[in-house]
Design an enzyme around this catalytic site. Structure first.
Site, mmCIF file in Angstrom:
data_model
loop_
_atom_site.group_PDB
_atom_site.id
_atom_site.type_symbol
_atom_site.label_atom_id
_atom_site.label_comp_id
_atom_site.label_asym_id
_atom_site.label_seq_id
_atom_site.Cartn_x
_atom_site.Cartn_y
_atom_site.Cartn_z
ATOM 1 N N ASP A 89 121.720 61.667 101.748
ATOM 2 C CA ASP A 89 122.138 61.424 99.953
ATOM 3 C C ASP A 89 123.826 61.448 100.120
ATOM 4 O OD1 ASP A 89 121.800 61.104 97.664
ATOM 5 O OD2 ASP A 89 120.862 63.076 96.967
ATOM 6 N N SER A 92 124.577 63.740 96.333
ATOM 7 C CA SER A 92 124.298 65.197 96.353
ATOM 8 C C SER A 92 124.981 65.942 97.446
ATOM 9 C CB SER A 92 122.670 65.211 95.833
ATOM 10 O OG SER A 92 121.677 65.504 97.930
ATOM 11 N N ASN A 94 124.008 69.478 98.552
ATOM 12 C CA ASN A 94 122.765 70.265 99.173
ATOM 13 C C ASN A 94 121.876 69.504 100.545
ATOM 14 O OD1 ASN A 94 123.600 71.329 96.734
ATOM 15 N ND2 ASN A 94 123.697 73.432 98.336
ATOM 16 N N TRP A 96 118.124 70.727 101.554
ATOM 17 C CA TRP A 96 116.560 71.468 101.707
ATOM 18 C C TRP A 96 115.682 70.784 101.866
ATOM 19 C CZ3 TRP A 96 112.677 69.607 98.785
ATOM 20 C CH2 TRP A 96 112.842 68.685 97.976
ATOM 21 N N TYR A 132 117.457 66.742 89.482
ATOM 22 C CA TYR A 132 117.277 65.154 89.971
ATOM 23 C C TYR A 132 117.625 64.351 88.776
ATOM 24 C CZ TYR A 132 117.645 66.750 94.643
ATOM 25 O OH TYR A 132 118.316 66.906 95.967
ATOM 26 N N ASP A 269 125.585 55.516 96.125
ATOM 27 C CA ASP A 269 124.573 56.520 96.251
ATOM 28 C C ASP A 269 123.624 56.568 96.957
ATOM 29 O OD1 ASP A 269 122.409 58.892 95.924
ATOM 30 O OD2 ASP A 269 123.036 58.778 93.516
ATOM 31 N N THR A 272 119.990 56.635 95.890
ATOM 32 C CA THR A 272 119.415 55.856 94.762
ATOM 33 C C THR A 272 118.794 54.470 95.335
ATOM 34 O OG1 THR A 272 120.612 57.105 93.052
ATOM 35 C CG2 THR A 272 119.858 55.531 92.249
#
Length: 376
Positions: A89, A92, A94, A96, A132, A269, A272
């Site tokens: 992505d 963003s 991070n 996770w 988000y 992005d 998205t």
């Protein structure tokens, strides 16, 4: 705060009406049935070898394509490795994945990381939350070994989610690996790509993305594979080193400008699925293509009209990038849905745009390159 618009918005709107909240077939089982697990992610697989540059200095990570709306690849975390499917992505920063202790329903049908099984796991007491546009998660900041393809980063900061919003139950991936700038990281940890570069694991401070309508989607770390696009790359400077944000000259249908007449900002992005913009401009585009809203706020067109709809022209740094109606209209189960949605921040050029144009993200010169993507 990242505005994230996965296609799951449409899935949820349908699922909340038609589907009770039950445990669905696992992603692993589904991909095995369709021949998309392990074989599709193996370095020996034809899709992989086709797109890895011959000199093998850059590393290509294959992506699975779920209905042209979600693109995700496999990574592993810990020692010995535990496998996860993540969205790569650019909106963003991070990494996770769900924790084994996550109690949310959204974690129940995804792979979960068990820290007790990893000899390289290091915990902290820092709680981190990420919101988000269509979901949120909260978890614990930890450190462990992360492997993407053949690249292994040590002591990589990541978040193990303890709670997730129900929205993420409907995703076909386990977590997210952010490729934005370090300033976008909510925990202040170094993103995975930055660690790849700082540890000397890739030859260039650059990655590139190719999204296909069929098989063959790819993220290339450390370089550009020129077999994935035609013509030359056209470079645009990043205007704000947080997101991959650039300036747009205008957005038009035919000769009529509908947005950014005096220029505007946009984020490239990969996380998205749609193209998102300001309310008035998006409303004008919906009206121009004859899209009508349903009770869920989704806009639909008559499927038989698609061939007569105009291209949406996005002009960037003097270059025109047409987006045809076959790209911005999604056809699913006899319904044809507009891929334009509303956001209050900068415009977002998501997967609808990136499927048409190969994109290179150059951190060494803080620029983004576009070229016409090879059709699969």
């Amino acid at each position: 705060m990242k505005f994230l618009l996965f296609f799951v918005f449409l899935t949820i709107a349908q699922a909340l009406v038609h589907v009770p909240l039950i445990r669905r077939k696992s992603l692993r089982k589904t991909l095995q049935e369709h021949g998309g697990l392990r074989e599709g992610l193996s370095p020996q697989h034809d899709l992989y070898s086709k797109y890895v540059p011959e000199d093998e200095v850059a590393m290509g990570e294959p992506l699975l394509n779920y209905m042209d709306n979600e693109y995700f690849g496999q990574i592993s975390i810990g020692s010995p490795p535990q496998e996860f499917f993540v969205v790569f992505d650019t909106g963003s920063a991070n990494l996770w994945v769900p924790s084994a202790s996550c109690s949310s329903t959204a974690c129940s049908n995804h792979n979960k990381f068990n820290p007790h099984l990893s000899s390289t796991f290091q915990s902290t007491h820092e709680t981190v939350s990420i919101s988000y546009g269509t979901g949120s998660m909260m978890g614990l900041l930890v450190y462990d070994t992360v492997q993407v393809g053949s690249i292994v980063t040590r002591k990589q900061g990541l978040i193990l989610s303890e709670t997730e919003s129900i929205f993420l139950y409907y995703s076909h991936f386990d977590g997210i690996l952010g490729l934005g700038y370090p300033s976008l990281s909510v925990s202040g940890t170094m993103p995975v790509f930055d660690n790849m570069w700082s540890e000397g694991l890739i030859p260039q401070d650059i990655f590139s993305v190719y999204l296909s309508r069929g098989n063959g989607s790819m993220v290339v770390f450390g370089g550009i594979d020129d077999s994935l696009y035609t013509g030359g790359l056209h470079w645009v400077p990043v205007t704000h080193e947080r997101f991959w944000q650039i300036s747009i000259d205008s957005i038009s249908l035919g000769d009529q400008v509908f947005a950014c007449e005096d220029g505007c900002q946009a984020i490239i992005d990969t996380g998205t699925s749609v193209i998102a913009g300001h309310t008035e401009a998006v409303r004008g585009i919906q009206e121009a293509i004859g899209a009508k809203a349903d009770i869920y706020g989704l806009y639909h067109v008559t499927c038989s009209d698609i061939s007569s709809l105009p291209d949406v022209i996005i002009t960037i740094n003097g270059m025109k990038y047409p987006v045809p109606p076959t790209a911005y209209i999604s056809q699913f189960s006899g319904s044809c849905t507009s891929g334009f949605q509303v956001t209050s921040g900068p415009w977002i050029l998501g997967d609808i745009f990136i499927r048409e144009y190969f994109v290179a993200f150059d951190r060494s010169r803080n620029r983004v390159g576009f070229a016409e993507a090879v059709r699969s």
